[in-house]
Design a protein around this motif. Structure first.
Motif, PDB file in Angstrom:
ATOM      1  N   PRO A  41       0.813  -1.281  -0.043  1.00  0.00           N
ATOM      2  CA  PRO A  41       0.096  -0.115   0.088  1.00  0.00           C
ATOM      3  C   PRO A  41       0.893   1.142   0.027  1.00  0.00           C
ATOM      4  CG  PRO A  41      -0.725  -1.600   1.499  1.00  0.00           C
ATOM      5  CD  PRO A  41       0.534  -2.041   1.462  1.00  0.00           C
ATOM      6  N   ARG A  42       0.697   2.000  -0.836  1.00  0.00           N
ATOM      7  CA  ARG A  42       1.323   3.434  -1.018  1.00  0.00           C
ATOM      8  C   ARG A  42       0.375   4.784  -0.638  1.00  0.00           C
ATOM      9  NH1 ARG A  42       5.994   1.672   0.307  1.00  0.00           N
ATOM     10  NH2 ARG A  42       7.419   0.623  -1.288  1.00  0.00           N
ATOM     11  N   GLY A  43      -0.749   4.704  -0.779  1.00  0.00           N
ATOM     12  CA  GLY A  43      -1.699   5.694  -0.697  1.00  0.00           C
ATOM     13  C   GLY A  43      -2.992   5.609  -1.142  1.00  0.00           C
ATOM     14  N   VAL A  44      -3.751   6.815  -1.665  1.00  0.00           N
ATOM     15  CA  VAL A  44      -4.864   6.663  -2.356  1.00  0.00           C
ATOM     16  C   VAL A  44      -5.099   7.201  -3.872  1.00  0.00           C
ATOM     17  CG1 VAL A  44      -6.364   6.436  -0.173  1.00  0.00           C
ATOM     18  CG2 VAL A  44      -5.828   8.572  -1.185  1.00  0.00           C
ATOM     19  N   ARG A  45      -5.858   6.791  -4.544  1.00  0.00           N
ATOM     20  CA  ARG A  45      -6.100   7.361  -5.990  1.00  0.00           C
ATOM     21  C   ARG A  45      -7.591   8.195  -5.802  1.00  0.00           C
ATOM     22  NH1 ARG A  45      -4.126   4.370 -11.148  1.00  0.00           N
ATOM     23  NH2 ARG A  45      -2.162   5.265 -10.231  1.00  0.00           N
ATOM     24  N   VAL A  46      -7.635   9.688  -5.895  1.00  0.00           N
ATOM     25  CA  VAL A  46      -8.707  10.159  -5.837  1.00  0.00           C
ATOM     26  C   VAL A  46      -9.396  10.929  -7.133  1.00  0.00           C
ATOM     27  CG1 VAL A  46     -10.051  12.056  -4.410  1.00  0.00           C
ATOM     28  CG2 VAL A  46      -8.284  10.542  -3.432  1.00  0.00           C
ATOM     29  N   VAL A  47     -10.512  10.921  -7.478  1.00  0.00           N
ATOM     30  CA  VAL A  47     -10.940  11.620  -8.545  1.00  0.00           C
ATOM     31  C   VAL A  47     -12.025  12.747  -7.968  1.00  0.00           C
ATOM     32  CG1 VAL A  47     -12.675  11.725 -10.518  1.00  0.00           C
ATOM     33  CG2 VAL A  47     -11.029  10.093 -10.528  1.00  0.00           C
ATOM     34  N   SER A  48     -11.584  13.889  -8.325  1.00  0.00           N
ATOM     35  CA  SER A  48     -12.271  15.281  -7.719  1.00  0.00           C
ATOM     36  C   SER A  48     -12.868  15.983  -8.930  1.00  0.00           C
ATOM     37  CB  SER A  48     -11.158  16.222  -7.149  1.00  0.00           C
ATOM     38  OG  SER A  48     -10.478  15.545  -6.136  1.00  0.00           O
ATOM     39  N   VAL A  49     -14.429  16.464  -8.581  1.00  0.00           N
ATOM     40  CA  VAL A  49     -15.060  16.736  -9.789  1.00  0.00           C
ATOM     41  C   VAL A  49     -15.814  17.966  -9.098  1.00  0.00           C
ATOM     42  CG1 VAL A  49     -17.088  16.673 -11.291  1.00  0.00           C
ATOM     43  CG2 VAL A  49     -15.493  14.664 -10.888  1.00  0.00           C
ATOM     44  N   ASP A  50     -15.541  19.081  -9.528  1.00  0.00           N
ATOM     45  CA  ASP A  50     -15.998  20.510  -9.027  1.00  0.00           C
ATOM     46  C   ASP A  50     -15.646  20.644  -7.705  1.00  0.00           C
ATOM     47  OD1 ASP A  50     -17.425  21.103 -11.418  1.00  0.00           O
ATOM     48  OD2 ASP A  50     -19.221  20.242 -10.885  1.00  0.00           O
ATOM     49  N   ARG A  57     -15.782  13.317 -15.945  1.00  0.00           N
ATOM     50  CA  ARG A  57     -14.967  14.214 -16.049  1.00  0.00           C
ATOM     51  C   ARG A  57     -14.219  14.484 -14.423  1.00  0.00           C
ATOM     52  NH1 ARG A  57     -17.663  19.010 -13.836  1.00  0.00           N
ATOM     53  NH2 ARG A  57     -19.845  18.447 -13.343  1.00  0.00           N
ATOM     54  N   GLY A  58     -13.277  15.282 -14.579  1.00  0.00           N
ATOM     55  CA  GLY A  58     -12.630  15.420 -13.094  1.00  0.00           C
ATOM     56  C   GLY A  58     -11.276  15.237 -13.376  1.00  0.00           C
ATOM     57  N   VAL A  59     -10.582  15.528 -12.308  1.00  0.00           N
ATOM     58  CA  VAL A  59      -9.034  15.620 -11.974  1.00  0.00           C
ATOM     59  C   VAL A  59      -8.864  14.179 -11.079  1.00  0.00           C
ATOM     60  CG1 VAL A  59      -6.917  16.563 -11.209  1.00  0.00           C
ATOM     61  CG2 VAL A  59      -8.877  17.855 -12.089  1.00  0.00           C
ATOM     62  N   SER A  60      -8.026  13.331 -11.787  1.00  0.00           N
ATOM     63  CA  SER A  60      -7.151  12.223 -10.906  1.00  0.00           C
ATOM     64  C   SER A  60      -5.939  12.749 -10.283  1.00  0.00           C
ATOM     65  CB  SER A  60      -7.296  11.070 -11.598  1.00  0.00           C
ATOM     66  OG  SER A  60      -6.709   9.782 -11.218  1.00  0.00           O
ATOM     67  N   GLU A  61      -5.937  12.212  -9.015  1.00  0.00           N
ATOM     68  CA  GLU A  61      -4.837  12.477  -8.358  1.00  0.00           C
ATOM     69  C   GLU A  61      -4.266  11.330  -7.442  1.00  0.00           C
ATOM     70  OE1 GLU A  61      -4.707  16.876  -6.405  1.00  0.00           O
ATOM     71  OE2 GLU A  61      -6.916  16.031  -6.286  1.00  0.00           O
ATOM     72  N   ASP A  62      -3.001  11.138  -7.597  1.00  0.00           N
ATOM     73  CA  ASP A  62      -2.272   9.816  -6.592  1.00  0.00           C
ATOM     74  C   ASP A  62      -1.762  10.879  -5.527  1.00  0.00           C
ATOM     75  OD1 ASP A  62      -2.923   8.256  -8.604  1.00  0.00           O
ATOM     76  OD2 ASP A  62      -0.915   7.878  -9.313  1.00  0.00           O
ATOM     77  N   ILE A  63      -2.366  10.269  -4.195  1.00  0.00           N
ATOM     78  CA  ILE A  63      -1.894  10.801  -2.806  1.00  0.00           C
ATOM     79  C   ILE A  63      -1.205   9.865  -2.404  1.00  0.00           C
ATOM     80  CG2 ILE A  63      -3.013  11.937  -0.923  1.00  0.00           C
ATOM     81  CD1 ILE A  63      -3.605  13.359  -3.719  1.00  0.00           C
ATOM     82  N   VAL A  64       0.169   9.981  -2.048  1.00  0.00           N
ATOM     83  CA  VAL A  64       0.892   8.949  -1.479  1.00  0.00           C
ATOM     84  C   VAL A  64       2.096   9.782  -0.397  1.00  0.00           C
ATOM     85  CG1 VAL A  64       1.104   7.732  -3.709  1.00  0.00           C
ATOM     86  CG2 VAL A  64       2.642   9.428  -3.195  1.00  0.00           C
ATOM     87  N   CYS A  65       2.491   8.780   0.439  1.00  0.00           N
ATOM     88  CA  CYS A  65       3.396   9.297   1.307  1.00  0.00           C
ATOM     89  C   CYS A  65       4.905   9.503   0.773  1.00  0.00           C
ATOM     90  CB  CYS A  65       3.417   8.374   2.501  1.00  0.00           C
ATOM     91  SG  CYS A  65       1.941   8.452   3.548  1.00  0.00           S
TER      92      CYS A  65
END
Length: 275
Positions: free
Chosen positions: A70-79, A107-115
């Motif tokens: 496990p390294r973190g989470v992947r989040v899609v943010s929309v508006d 639509r939206g922005v995908s982000e990799d949130i990792v330590c």
């Protein structure tokens, strides 16, 4: 953006690791069931938005599979809101989301949130209001000191969390619910829970001066509890750990380096230690 929840004080645990160990592996905890009723606050191991408990909630769960780190989470943010979240897992140096597949958003922005490198992902925190605006990871250093790591887009709402994993454990997965209570049509994350795994260690115990009859021990790092009934391979021989978590090769292997290997099972990952 969504409404700001009431503030909440939290405590942080700091545990000093013992002597260095050869290899770290993970033992998955039981599956957690999403739920809860309090709004805008952490309830036990859960982050709830104001819309927690909405009648249209859709549960979700994500967990890094055995054999990945496990390294973190992947989040899609929309508006500015968190519409989807998955675990981010590493295998052979490559990051992958769990579960696999495309995010169900148009639509939206995908982000990799990792330590950061050298840190372990060990919990979650967020900004919440009517739904969960943004999702961040909690990171643990070599002495298990916890700190807020990166957080996704969407800085509305107010800070909430953290929901930390217990000492000497790792964030293995997450669960929660999505609701269209805020948007009226699009599902957005409105509750979030952590799924944690204990760390276990495989350590070589002894090596003879002239001949090698190796031993290895398998224990839970969080408690020191030995893991009995696990098969350890020493290359040319193998043995099962006893009640003390110790496995001993039944015959001498001679001079030279030996690797003790644990193949893993449905709840634990493979691991090895070299003499």
């Amino acid at each position: 953006m969504s409404h700001r929840p009431t503030s909440r004080s939290t405590s942080r645990l700091a545990v000093r690791l013992g002597a260095a160990v050869a290899v770290l592996i993970t033992a998955a905890a039981g599956t957690l069931v999403p739920g809860g009723s309090a709004q805008g606050a952490v309830v036990d191991d859960q982050i709830n938005s104001f819309s927690a408990g909405a009648p249209d909630e859709t549960p979700f769960a994500a967990e890094c599979p055995v054999g990945t780190t496990p390294r973190g989470v992947r989040v899609v943010s929309v508006d500015g809101f968190s519409n989807d979240v998955r675990m981010l897992c590493e295998k052979d140096g490559v990051l992958q989301s769990a579960p696999d597949g495309a995010f169900v958003v148009d639509r939206g922005v995908s982000e990799d949130i990792v330590c950061a490198s050298g840190q372990r992902v060990a919990g979650l925190y967020a900004r919440v209001g009517t739904i969960i605006d943004s999702i961040g990871v909690r990171c643990a250093d070599a002495e298990d000191q916890r700190s807020d790591g990166p957080i996704s887009l969407g800085q509305g709402g107010g800070p909430d969390g953290p929901v930390d994993c217990p000492p000497l454990s790792v964030l293995r997965g997450l669960a929660g619910t999505k609701s269209a209570a805020y948007s009226g049509s699009t599902l957005q994350v409105n509750t979030l829970r952590r799924v944690c795994s204990d760390l276990t260690v495989l350590t070589k115990l002894t090596r003879g001066a002239l001949q090698l009859r190796p031993k290895a021990k398998l224990v839970l790092a969080a408690t020191g509890e030995p893991l009995a009934g696990r098969r350890i391979s020493f290359g040319r021989c193998s043995a099962t750990t006893n009640a003390q978590g110790i496995a001993t090769c039944p015959f001498y292997l001679g001079l030279g380096a030996v690797t003790a290997s644990y193949a893993g099972d449905a709840r634990t990952e493979p691991s090895s230690a070299r003499s």
